[in-house]
Write a protein that holds these residues in place. Structure first.
Motif, short mmCIF file in Angstrom:
data_model
loop_
_atom_site.label_atom_id
_atom_site.label_comp_id
_atom_site.label_asym_id
_atom_site.label_seq_id
_atom_site.Cartn_x
_atom_site.Cartn_y
_atom_site.Cartn_z
N CYS A 103 0.80 -0.95 -0.06
CA CYS A 103 0.10 0.08 -0.06
C CYS A 103 0.94 1.40 0.00
O CYS A 103 1.80 1.35 0.77
N HIS B 14 0.26 4.21 1.00
CA HIS B 14 0.15 4.81 2.23
C HIS B 14 0.79 4.70 3.25
O HIS B 14 1.84 5.48 3.80
N ASP B 15 1.21 3.24 3.85
CA ASP B 15 1.81 3.00 4.84
C ASP B 15 2.55 1.65 4.76
O ASP B 15 3.11 1.09 5.79
N HIS C 23 -6.06 0.44 6.60
CA HIS C 23 -6.95 1.80 6.77
C HIS C 23 -7.90 2.35 5.87
O HIS C 23 -8.29 3.23 5.85
N GLY C 24 -7.98 1.27 4.89
CA GLY C 24 -9.10 1.35 3.89
C GLY C 24 -8.74 2.16 2.71
O GLY C 24 -9.93 2.26 1.98
N ALA C 25 -7.74 2.31 2.34
CA ALA C 25 -7.55 3.18 0.89
C ALA C 25 -7.97 2.24 -0.07
O ALA C 25 -7.62 1.00 -0.06
N PRO D 141 -6.67 7.19 2.98
CA PRO D 141 -5.80 8.18 3.16
C PRO D 141 -4.51 7.88 2.05
O PRO D 141 -3.69 8.40 2.17
S1 FES Z 1 -1.64 1.20 5.16
FE1 FES Z 1 -3.06 0.97 3.63
S2 FES Z 1 -4.21 2.69 3.97
FE2 FES Z 1 -2.83 2.78 5.20
#
Ligand code: FES
Length: 103
Positions: free
Chosen positions: A44, A46-47, A66-68, A81
């Protein structure tokens, strides 16, 4: 097939499903959904969460952390996110073998 890596056989995907593979030392998620194959980097944007077990619906995969959401075909980030997309891979199928190359 220059530039492509053999990662799976079609016989492993008689029904829709997914397989974690490695291409150029990068984790990649190969997905068969509604009879079509997709390959995305399994990280992902995001993180760094693996998307491996993320739910898939309407050609979109949801990060389980986190749902991205990401478009399976283009890798585009579709909601927060995540603000950046993820790499996708070109898929070639020959004689029942599935080959991937980063787009
Ligand atoms: S690590 Fe995937 S949405 Fe935060």
């Amino acid at each position: 097939m220059e530039g492509y890596e053999l990662v799976a056989k079609e016989s492993e995907f008689e029904q829709d499903g997914r397989k974690e593979v490695i291409v150029d030392d990068v984790p990649v998620l190969l997905i068969k959904q509604d009879g079509k194959y997709y390959a995305i980097e399994d990280v992902c944007s995001h993180d760094g969460q693996p998307l491996t077990d993320g739910p898939i619906e309407n050609c979109q995969i949801t990060c389980p952390r986190h749902g991205a959401k990401f478009d399976l075909a283009t890798g585009a980030a579709l909601c927060m996110p995540a603000t950046e997309g993820i790499p996708t891979y070109d898929i070639k199928i020959e004689a029942g073998e599935i080959w991937l190359c980063e787009n």
